[in-house]
Design an enzyme around this catalytic site. Structure first.
Site, mmCIF file in Angstrom:
data_model
loop_
_atom_site.group_PDB
_atom_site.id
_atom_site.type_symbol
_atom_site.label_atom_id
_atom_site.label_comp_id
_atom_site.label_asym_id
_atom_site.label_seq_id
_atom_site.Cartn_x
_atom_site.Cartn_y
_atom_site.Cartn_z
ATOM 1 N N ILE A 39 32.760 29.662 83.025
ATOM 2 C CA ILE A 39 33.547 30.855 82.692
ATOM 3 C C ILE A 39 34.423 31.072 83.927
ATOM 4 O O ILE A 39 33.940 31.035 85.061
ATOM 5 C CB ILE A 39 32.627 32.070 82.389
ATOM 6 C CG1 ILE A 39 33.410 33.353 82.119
ATOM 7 C CG2 ILE A 39 31.626 32.326 83.502
ATOM 8 C CD1 ILE A 39 32.516 34.538 81.675
ATOM 9 N N SER A 40 35.733 31.257 83.727
ATOM 10 C CA SER A 40 36.660 31.346 84.859
ATOM 11 C C SER A 40 36.433 32.606 85.689
ATOM 12 O O SER A 40 35.908 33.612 85.204
ATOM 13 C CB SER A 40 38.105 31.350 84.350
ATOM 14 O OG SER A 40 38.356 30.219 83.566
ATOM 15 N N GLN A 41 36.898 32.544 86.928
ATOM 16 C CA GLN A 41 36.906 33.693 87.843
ATOM 17 C C GLN A 41 37.692 34.842 87.172
ATOM 18 O O GLN A 41 38.749 34.588 86.576
ATOM 19 C CB GLN A 41 37.596 33.222 89.117
ATOM 20 C CG GLN A 41 37.822 34.244 90.172
ATOM 21 C CD GLN A 41 38.792 33.716 91.235
ATOM 22 O OE1 GLN A 41 39.388 32.653 91.069
ATOM 23 N NE2 GLN A 41 38.928 34.453 92.303
ATOM 24 N N ARG A 67 31.486 41.609 80.614
ATOM 25 C CA ARG A 67 31.448 40.211 81.078
ATOM 26 C C ARG A 67 30.013 39.679 81.245
ATOM 27 O O ARG A 67 29.766 38.496 81.009
ATOM 28 C CB ARG A 67 32.227 40.095 82.403
ATOM 29 C CG ARG A 67 32.313 38.674 82.973
ATOM 30 C CD ARG A 67 33.284 38.623 84.141
ATOM 31 N NE ARG A 67 33.108 37.458 84.976
ATOM 32 C CZ ARG A 67 33.853 36.342 84.895
ATOM 33 N NH1 ARG A 67 34.807 36.252 84.003
ATOM 34 N NH2 ARG A 67 33.633 35.318 85.704
#
Ligand code: SAH
Length: 219
Positions: A65-67, A39
């Site tokens: 960028i999502s959790q 990530r």
């Protein structure tokens, strides 16, 4: 570099245990993908140290960028099988697409902001994600030539469920998308069978806007 990768591997493991497994994600394929995808390489260098935190991060162009947990929840809800072909709307950093690409045969992903897509395409190539096909376009119209899809995931908030997308879902197909206003949405899961579309709300969420012909008209 080697020390770096050991450090991030440890953080990745912690992320999976504390944010994902502990909140009830159990699909082994999903958990394996989260343990594998680096990530920290999907954010800018300045944010790498925060990449495994329990929150979304900016990726430029007012996008995020999502959790990690939300990515996991959406991925599990798609109930993916190895041979599936999946459509993603909103490539962004490419993280969600990479998670999908670890699990399924092929991922088709559409992004409307050219500069984001150029960077992300380069990253996919660098990380050898040869099963991700990208397109610069308005994803609210889907990708008709490649349809029907076994699963569709929309990673931006939509004012409603675009029928043009459910039309591109195979019978037996699953779709996940945030539906609501610009401040808060319901993460919604759809299932298509011979009788039509069945929907269920998974949880509340907050995404950036889905902008396009069948979404919001402006950012
Ligand atoms: N899946 C991404 C999330 C990025 S945020 C990730 O893992 O990082 C949502 C993305 O959707 C943004 O990059 C935004 O530009 C894009 N987007 C919004 N509306 C879109 C549309 N109509 N078609 C394609 N992409 C869209």
């Amino acid at each position: 570099m080697i020390e770096d990768s050991i450090k991030y591997k440890r953080r990745r493991e912690e992320m999976v245990e504390r944010q994902i497994e502990s909140r009830g994600i159990t699909d082994p394929e999903v958990l394996a993908a989260f343990r594998k995808v680096p990530r920290h390489l999907f954010v800018s260098e300045a944010l790498m140290d925060q990449a495994y935190g329990d929150f979304p991060l900016p990726i430029g162009e007012q996008q995020t960028i999502s959790q990690p947990y939300i990515v996991a929840e959406m991925t599990q809800a798609l109930e993916l099988k190895k041979e599936d072909r999946v459509l993603e709307i909103g490539t962004g950093s490419g993280y969600q697409a990479a998670i999908l690409a670890e699990i399924v045969f092929r991922v088709y992903t559409i992004e409307r902001i050219h500069s984001l897509l150029v960077n992300t395409r380069r990253l996919f190539d660098k990380l050898h994600y040869h099963n991700i096909v990208t397109k610069y376009s308005d994803g609210t119209c889907g990708w008709k030539d490649e349809s029907p899809f076994d699963a569709i995931i929309v990673t931006a908030g939509s004012p409603e469920i675009p029928e043009i997308l459910t039309d591109q879902l195979a019978v037996g197909g699953r779709m996940v998308l945030p539906v609501g206003n610009q401040y808060s949405q319901e993460l919604t899961r759809l299932y298509k069978d011979e009788d039509g579309i069945h929907s269920k709300v998974l949880c509340g969420c907050r995404f950036v806007k889905l902008v396009g012909e069948y979404g919001w008209k402006e950012l």
